[in-house]
Scaffold this motif. Structure first.
Motif, PDB file in Angstrom:
ATOM      1  N   PRO A  62      10.518   4.017  -2.959  1.00  0.00           N
ATOM      2  CA  PRO A  62      10.773   2.476  -2.353  1.00  0.00           C
ATOM      3  C   PRO A  62       9.859   2.149  -1.409  1.00  0.00           C
ATOM      4  O   PRO A  62       9.400   3.013  -0.489  1.00  0.00           O
ATOM      5  CB  PRO A  62      12.333   2.907  -1.861  1.00  0.00           C
ATOM      6  N   ILE A  63       9.612   1.034  -1.469  1.00  0.00           N
ATOM      7  CA  ILE A  63       8.816   0.232  -0.211  1.00  0.00           C
ATOM      8  C   ILE A  63       9.324  -0.884   0.360  1.00  0.00           C
ATOM      9  O   ILE A  63       9.854  -1.700  -0.246  1.00  0.00           O
ATOM     10  CB  ILE A  63       7.328   0.066  -0.569  1.00  0.00           C
ATOM     11  N   VAL A  64       9.575  -0.983   1.642  1.00  0.00           N
ATOM     12  CA  VAL A  64      10.261  -2.142   2.400  1.00  0.00           C
ATOM     13  C   VAL A  64       9.259  -2.859   3.366  1.00  0.00           C
ATOM     14  O   VAL A  64       8.272  -2.284   4.074  1.00  0.00           O
ATOM     15  CB  VAL A  64      11.264  -1.772   3.403  1.00  0.00           C
TER      16      VAL A  64
ATOM     17  N   VAL B 291       2.542  -6.610  -5.978  1.00  0.00           N
ATOM     18  CA  VAL B 291       3.903  -6.214  -6.752  1.00  0.00           C
ATOM     19  C   VAL B 291       4.755  -7.378  -6.407  1.00  0.00           C
ATOM     20  O   VAL B 291       4.679  -8.161  -5.329  1.00  0.00           O
ATOM     21  CB  VAL B 291       4.379  -5.063  -6.074  1.00  0.00           C
ATOM     22  N   GLU B 292       5.695  -7.637  -7.477  1.00  0.00           N
ATOM     23  CA  GLU B 292       6.883  -8.552  -7.394  1.00  0.00           C
ATOM     24  C   GLU B 292       7.883  -7.879  -6.730  1.00  0.00           C
ATOM     25  O   GLU B 292       8.299  -6.741  -7.161  1.00  0.00           O
ATOM     26  CB  GLU B 292       7.320  -8.994  -8.629  1.00  0.00           C
ATOM     27  N   PRO B 293       8.550  -8.398  -5.514  1.00  0.00           N
ATOM     28  CA  PRO B 293       9.624  -7.830  -4.843  1.00  0.00           C
ATOM     29  C   PRO B 293      10.668  -7.810  -6.046  1.00  0.00           C
ATOM     30  O   PRO B 293      11.034  -8.541  -6.697  1.00  0.00           O
ATOM     31  CB  PRO B 293       9.744  -8.628  -3.872  1.00  0.00           C
ATOM     32  N   ILE B 294      11.447  -6.776  -5.760  1.00  0.00           N
ATOM     33  CA  ILE B 294      12.740  -6.310  -6.473  1.00  0.00           C
ATOM     34  C   ILE B 294      13.959  -7.228  -5.617  1.00  0.00           C
ATOM     35  O   ILE B 294      14.692  -7.857  -6.610  1.00  0.00           O
ATOM     36  CB  ILE B 294      12.990  -4.870  -6.508  1.00  0.00           C
ATOM     37  N   GLY B 295      13.717  -7.224  -4.477  1.00  0.00           N
ATOM     38  CA  GLY B 295      14.929  -8.289  -3.756  1.00  0.00           C
ATOM     39  C   GLY B 295      14.202  -8.614  -2.519  1.00  0.00           C
ATOM     40  O   GLY B 295      13.001  -8.218  -1.728  1.00  0.00           O
TER      41      GLY B 295
ATOM     42  N   LYS C 245       8.807  -1.378  -5.091  1.00  0.00           N
ATOM     43  CA  LYS C 245       8.604   0.051  -5.200  1.00  0.00           C
ATOM     44  C   LYS C 245       7.053   0.220  -5.591  1.00  0.00           C
ATOM     45  O   LYS C 245       6.342  -0.754  -5.972  1.00  0.00           O
ATOM     46  CB  LYS C 245       9.579   0.555  -6.400  1.00  0.00           C
ATOM     47  N   CYS C 246       6.527   1.405  -5.314  1.00  0.00           N
ATOM     48  CA  CYS C 246       5.184   1.812  -5.744  1.00  0.00           C
ATOM     49  C   CYS C 246       5.064   1.420  -7.144  1.00  0.00           C
ATOM     50  O   CYS C 246       5.873   2.355  -7.897  1.00  0.00           O
ATOM     51  CB  CYS C 246       4.781   2.947  -5.221  1.00  0.00           C
ATOM     52  N   PRO C 247       3.894   0.901  -7.805  1.00  0.00           N
ATOM     53  CA  PRO C 247       3.917   0.810  -9.157  1.00  0.00           C
ATOM     54  C   PRO C 247       3.551   2.277  -9.833  1.00  0.00           C
ATOM     55  O   PRO C 247       3.655   2.413 -10.792  1.00  0.00           O
ATOM     56  CB  PRO C 247       2.815  -0.194  -9.431  1.00  0.00           C
TER      57      PRO C 247
ATOM     58  N   GLU D  88       0.814  -1.104   0.047  1.00  0.00           N
ATOM     59  CA  GLU D  88       0.037   0.073   0.198  1.00  0.00           C
ATOM     60  C   GLU D  88       1.107   1.221   0.110  1.00  0.00           C
ATOM     61  O   GLU D  88       1.602   1.245   0.804  1.00  0.00           O
ATOM     62  CB  GLU D  88      -0.843  -0.015   1.223  1.00  0.00           C
ATOM     63  N   CYS D  89       0.695   2.060  -0.978  1.00  0.00           N
ATOM     64  CA  CYS D  89       1.606   3.266  -1.074  1.00  0.00           C
ATOM     65  C   CYS D  89       0.750   4.352  -0.312  1.00  0.00           C
ATOM     66  O   CYS D  89      -0.364   4.650  -0.609  1.00  0.00           O
ATOM     67  CB  CYS D  89       1.828   3.725  -2.353  1.00  0.00           C
ATOM     68  N   PRO D  90       1.517   4.844   0.749  1.00  0.00           N
ATOM     69  CA  PRO D  90       0.915   5.846   1.741  1.00  0.00           C
ATOM     70  C   PRO D  90       0.433   7.248   0.935  1.00  0.00           C
ATOM     71  O   PRO D  90      -0.234   8.132   1.333  1.00  0.00           O
ATOM     72  CB  PRO D  90       1.616   6.371   2.971  1.00  0.00           C
TER      73      PRO D  90
END
Ligand SMILES: [Zn+2]
Length: 206
Positions: free
Chosen positions: A49-51, A18-22, A42-44, A8-10
Motif C-alpha cells: 500500500p502507498i498513501v 497509477v490510478e488511485p484505489i481511493g 498500491k505499488c504496481p 515511487e515505491c521505496p
C-alpha cells in the motif's frame, strides 16, 4: 475517472503513474487555502500500500492557487523532501536521497554538493561563481546565518573531495550526515519563509 498520480515505491525503486484505489478530499470550511487530498494506492510491482497527499498551495511566481504534486506519506522515507522547495533543487535533493537509499554513498555526497550549488543559483548567485565565494556572499547578504554557513562549507568540502579525489570514499554515516545537513539548510531557508508568506497573505485576505 480519478486522476492518475505519480508514485515511487521505496522498496522496488520504481516510479509509475497509477490510478488511485481511493481518494479523500478534506477542506477546512474556515480557511479555503487549507485543503488536502489523500490518495490510497498500491505499488504496481510489489503491491504494497502507498498513501499520497496533495495540498492546496500558491505558486509564488504566478500567484495562482494550485494543487501541489502529491507527496508520499506511507511508506515513510527516513528523509523528507520539503514540498515548498523549488523544483530544480527538489530534483537534485531527491536524487541525493535515491543515491543514499541505493547504498551509493560517494555519489550521495556529490549530489548534495550539486543541490547546494542549485540553492546558491536560485538565491541569485551567478553560475560561474565558485561555491566558496557564493556561500560567502549568501552569508554577507544575510540569506544564510553563521550556522548554515558552517554546514554548507562542510558540505562543499566533502563534495569537492567526493567529486575530485578518486581515492576518497564516504561511509554510510558520513553520507547520511551530509544529506541531513543539506535537508536542514533547505528547511531553514524555505519552510520558515513559506510560513511567513502564507501568514502575511492570510492577514491581507482577513
Ligand atoms: Zn514496490
Amino acid at each position: 475517472m480519478a486522476d492518475h498520480i505519480l508514485i515511487e515505491c521505496p522498496d522496488c525503486k520504481i516510479v509509475a503513474h497509477v490510478e488511485p484505489i481511493g481518494e479523500y478530499h478534506n477542506e477546512n470550511p474556515y480557511d479555503w487555502m487549507d485543503a488536502n487530498k489523500f490518495y490510497f494506492t498500491k505499488c504496481p510491482t510489489c503491491s504494497q500500500p502507498i498513501v499520497m497527499e496533495a495540498f492546496r498551495t500558491i505558486d509564488m511566481a504566478t500567484n495562482e492557487v494550485e494543487w501541489h504534486t502529491p507527496v508520499r506519506l506511507y511508506p515513510v522515507s527516513s528523509f523528507h523532501v520539503n514540498p515548498v522547495i523549488p523544483e530544480d533543487i527538489k530534483t537534485a535533493l531527491t536524487e541525493s536521497i535515491k543515491c543514499y537509499e541505493s547504498s551509493l554513498y560517494t555519489p550521495t555526497v556529490i549530489m548534495c554538493r550539486r543541490t547546494l550549488e542549485g540553492f546558491c543559483q536560485i538565491m541569485g548567485i551567478k553560475k560561474n561563481v565558485p561555491l566558496v565565494k557564493a556561500l560567502a556572499k549568501l552569508k554577507e547578504d544575510g540569506i544564510i546565518n553563521e550556522q548554515l554557513y558552517q554546514w554548507a562549507t562542510l558540505l562543499r568540502d566533502s563534495g569537492n573531495q567526493a567529486a575530485h579525489d578518486i581515492q576518497s570514499s564516504f561511509s554510510a554515516d558520513d553520507a547520511k550526515d551530509i544529506l541531513d545537513f543539506t535537508i536542514a539548510i533547505l528547511d531553514f531557508s524555505y519552510s520558515f519563509k513559506d510560513k511567513f508568506d502564507k501568514f502575511i497573505k492570510r492577514q491581507k485576505q482577513g
